[in-house]
Write an enzyme that holds these catalytic residues in place. Structure first.
Site: not given
Ligand code: 13P
Ligand code: ZN
Length: 269
Positions: A119, A142, A144
């Site tokens: 990202e 970022h 989840h």
């Molecule tokens: P990466 O492992 O490349 O950081 O990706 C994780 C992710 O949440 C992609 O949206």
């Molecule tokens: Zn992600």
């Protein structure tokens, strides 16, 4: 091999904060497998010795031109690396990159040739936007978060400012600490330039950006600050869902109570 953090306590402290937050993300259940990513702008800690460090990777293209990032340095979580590992071993699960003079590519300079997060366009796009507007913010995240992602699967919540108002009304502090609210980016392919460009656009009007059916992006003075923004919104989402689980639609604070908050805390809208 000597670490870039050695004899640089101020830089080591920022990386340590990243490690601490990575642990929180794992504990929260927001970081399954390699889920989520963190980058911090560490340019202020760069001395002549760092500037002279030879690349330990080839030249990589970012995919976009980011004029404010010329010669900047970032610590980035590695792609496919776990937050729970970043928490314990930050320099094995992340790396330091230098943005080259073309503002469109980078090299890794320390400690290990760990490829930065997929990202990266979104992260560097956010940093470029922040510098461009004169912000002192240094961190981008970022992640989840379960409840916020769940809410993004409900079409009515994705209409402009519906979620922001709902989340603000769950507990007074949410509006105080997230006064611009939660902007929505329609579903986009993870790691795509389209997702990165949409994120930067929405970030201009909101504190935190929700990627439909994927996650959130937040920025902050440091990584703790970025984490707090998402934590506050996530808490509101949990209160809403808890109320619904008890079988009722939560009342929410009234318009008058919201207005009173806005005036008392000198909030923007
Ligand atoms: P990466 O492992 O490349 O950081 O990706 C994780 C992710 O949440 C992609 O949206
Ligand atoms: Zn992600």
């Amino acid at each position: 091999m000597k670490s870039i953090l050695e004899n640089r306590p101020a830089l080591a402290k920022e990386v340590q904060k990243v490690a601490e937050v990575a642990g929180y993300l794992w504990q929260k259940g927001w970081a399954e497998r390699n889920g989520g990513n963190i980058t911090i702008n560490i340019t202020e800690f760069v001395d002549d010795e760092i500037k002279a460090m030879k690349p330990i990777s080839g030249i990589n293209s970012i995919g976009m031109v980011l004029p404010h990032l010329k010669g900047c340095y970032f610590f980035c979580k590695g792609t496919n690396k776990r937050m729970r590992d970043l928490a314990r071993w930050p320099m094995e699960n992340g790396s330091v990159i230098r943005i080259l003079d073309d503002c469109a590519s980078y090299v890794i300079i320390a400690d290990n040739p760990v490829q930065p997060t997929s990202e990266l366009p979104s992260h560097l796009g956010m940093h470029n936007y922040l510098i461009g507007k004169g912000s002192t913010y240094k961190a981008a995240m970022h992640t989840h978060p379960i409840e916020l992602i769940a809410m993004s699967h409900h079409r009515p919540f994705l209409k402009k400012d519906v979620l922001t108002k709902l989340l603000w009304s769950m507990i007074p502090e949410t509006k105080a600490f997230c006064p611009l609210g939660l902007g929505i980016v329609p579903y986009g392919l993870p790691s795509s330039l389209e997702l990165a460009n949409a994120t930067i656009k929405v970030l201009a009007d909101y504190d935190v950006v929700l990627w439909e059916k994927h996650g959130v992006c937040a920025v902050g003075q440091d990584i703790m600050d970025a984490f707090d923004q998402v934590d506050v919104l996530s808490k509101s989402a949990q209160i809403y869902i808890n109320a619904r689980n008890m079988g009722f639609e939560p009342e929410g604070m009234s318009e008058e109570q919201m207005h009173e908050m806005t005036v008392a805390f000198h909030l923007p809208k």
